[in-house]
Design an enzyme around this catalytic site. Structure first.
Site, PDB file in Angstrom:
ATOM      1  NE  ARG A 121     -24.763  19.516  86.719  1.00 26.41           N
ATOM      2  CZ  ARG A 121     -24.824  19.910  85.439  1.00 26.41           C
ATOM      3  NH1 ARG A 121     -24.801  21.193  85.131  1.00 26.41           N
ATOM      4  NH2 ARG A 121     -24.916  19.028  84.478  1.00 26.41           N
ATOM      5  CG  HIS A 148     -21.906  14.972  82.777  1.00 22.25           C
ATOM      6  ND1 HIS A 148     -23.100  14.676  83.417  1.00 22.25           N
ATOM      7  CD2 HIS A 148     -22.152  16.105  82.060  1.00 22.25           C
ATOM      8  CE1 HIS A 148     -24.006  15.593  83.090  1.00 22.25           C
ATOM      9  NE2 HIS A 148     -23.459  16.466  82.277  1.00 22.25           N
ATOM     10  CD  GLN A 151     -24.163  15.335  77.940  1.00 22.42           C
ATOM     11  OE1 GLN A 151     -24.705  16.223  78.594  1.00 22.42           O
ATOM     12  NE2 GLN A 151     -24.516  15.075  76.686  1.00 22.42           N
ATOM     13  CG  ASP A 244     -17.167  19.550  77.882  1.00 23.49           C
ATOM     14  OD1 ASP A 244     -18.045  20.441  77.722  1.00 23.49           O
ATOM     15  OD2 ASP A 244     -16.931  19.036  78.991  1.00 23.49           O
ATOM     16  CB  CYS A 284     -22.178  17.639  76.962  1.00 23.28           C
ATOM     17  SG  CYS A 284     -21.041  18.829  77.688  1.00 23.28           S
ATOM     18  NE  ARG A 312     -28.023  14.731  80.144  1.00 21.50           N
ATOM     19  CZ  ARG A 312     -27.526  15.723  80.893  1.00 21.50           C
ATOM     20  NH1 ARG A 312     -26.861  16.708  80.318  1.00 21.50           N
ATOM     21  NH2 ARG A 312     -27.652  15.732  82.207  1.00 21.50           N
TER      22      ARG A 312
END
Ligand code: CP
Ligand code: NVA
Length: 325
Positions: A121, A148, A151, A244, A284, A312
């Site tokens: 990440r 991402h 996700q 988001d 998310c 996830r």
């Protein structure tokens, strides 16, 4: 690329080859491969729910480099490796020599001698690409400023579970179009034949190259990609509503300006009246209630955000199993 419905109906398609690949962006995988990962995730989820051991990665080790904060990504990867019979190591740049200037390429080469897979990440997507270029083991993107993908694999799994299909549905995304989650949603929707309408204020539209490529992919899968400034147009008759945070990690200095710029793009009860009556709401997480979404929506009957968070675990276990087994 073959059509997703055709693949599903065949059921006997050859198993795609994942072993040793990186998982950096959804464009690295074709439609069949994405559906295969989802199928694998469903199977692993079923085994886990039944309490059946599934140690496919016994003895394998995942190294996880986090240059940004995380709750879901860290815990779901770590627990996922444990459930698969393997082990995960949390690697903070504060503790690694990476944080004192050791190069990404040397870090990649050294870690490749000890572990079986790396997750990163980080900020710049090119850092993840550089790590992958020099590593001799698979590298998984656990979020960069541009993508991402893990996700969105969980998001697709969640939509499939709640709606029974992906192709032909309409997803609406309201908010920051120029962020990692939006880009991966556009790429993912295009791959699986789902329509996506993104509404963002001027200056926050999705990356043009990502959008153009997705439009091309959509011509093959039947997915229509719409980018607009008009939130009502985007949410009209949507099966899935997504948002988001307005300020992604690393952009904190812009937070105050963004609160004003995105005010008309909040997911709230009023705008959701334009979605289909049985729409589902995804986020998310982490969420900021009262900013990009009201508490009424995220904590209301249409929200599936905790199923999404759980998925996830299952989606990433599928990815790890396929890359490493
Ligand atoms: N959605 C997500 O990636 O959450 P974390 O930042 O907590 O990992
Ligand atoms: N777009 C958000 C996602 C967090 C999981 C960010 O990058 O902060």
């Amino acid at each position: 690329m073959s059509n997703v419905i055709k693949w599903n109906a065949m059921g006997t398609a050859l198993k795609p080859q994942f072993k040793g690949k990186d998982f950096l962006a959804l464009t690295d995988f074709n439609t069949d491969e994405i559906f295969y990962i989802l199928k694998e995730a469903q199977e692993l989820k079923s085994l886990q729910k039944q309490g059946k051991p599934h140690p496919y990665l016994s003895g394998k080790v995942l190294g996880m480099i986090f240059e940004k904060a995380s709750t879901r990504t860290r815990v779901s990867f770590e627990v996922g490796m444990l459930q698969l019979g393997g082990h995960a190591i949390f690697l903070s740049p504060k503790d690694l020599q990476l944080g004192r200037g050791e190069s990404i390429s040397d870090t990649a080469k050294v870690l490749s001698r000890y572990i079986d897979c790396m997750m990163i990440r980080t900020f710049s997507h090119s850092t993840a690409e550089e790590l992958a270029e020099h590593a001799t083991i698979p590298v998984v993107n656990g979020l960069t400023d541009i993508h991402h993908p893990v996700q969105v694999m969980a998001d697709l799994l969640t939509i499939q579970e709640h709606k029974g299909k992906l192709a032909g549905l309409k997803m609406c995304y309201l908010g920051d179009g120029n962020n990692n989650v939006t880009h991966s949603l556009i790429e993912g929707a295009a791959k699986v034949g789902m329509h996506i309408s993104v509404a963002s204020p001027p200056g926050y539209l999705p990356n043009g190259k990502i959008t153009e490529k997705a439009i091309e992919t959509g011509k093959l899968t039947g997915s229509k990609i719409t980018i607009t400034h008009n939130p009502v147009e985007a949410i009209k008759d949507a099966d899935i509503v997504v948002t988001d945070v307005w300020t992604s990690m690393g952009l904190e200095a812009e937070a105050e300006k963004r609160l004003k710029d995105f005010a008309a793009y909040q997911v709230n009860a009023e705008i959701c009246q334009h979605a289909k009556p049985d729409y589902i709401f995804l986020h998310c997480l982490p969420a900021h209630r009262g900013e990009e979404v009201t508490a009424e929506i995220i904590d209301g009957p249409h929200s599936v955000v905790f199923d999404e968070a759980e998925n996830r675990l299952h989606a990433q276990k599928a990815i790890l199993k396929l890359l490493l087994e």
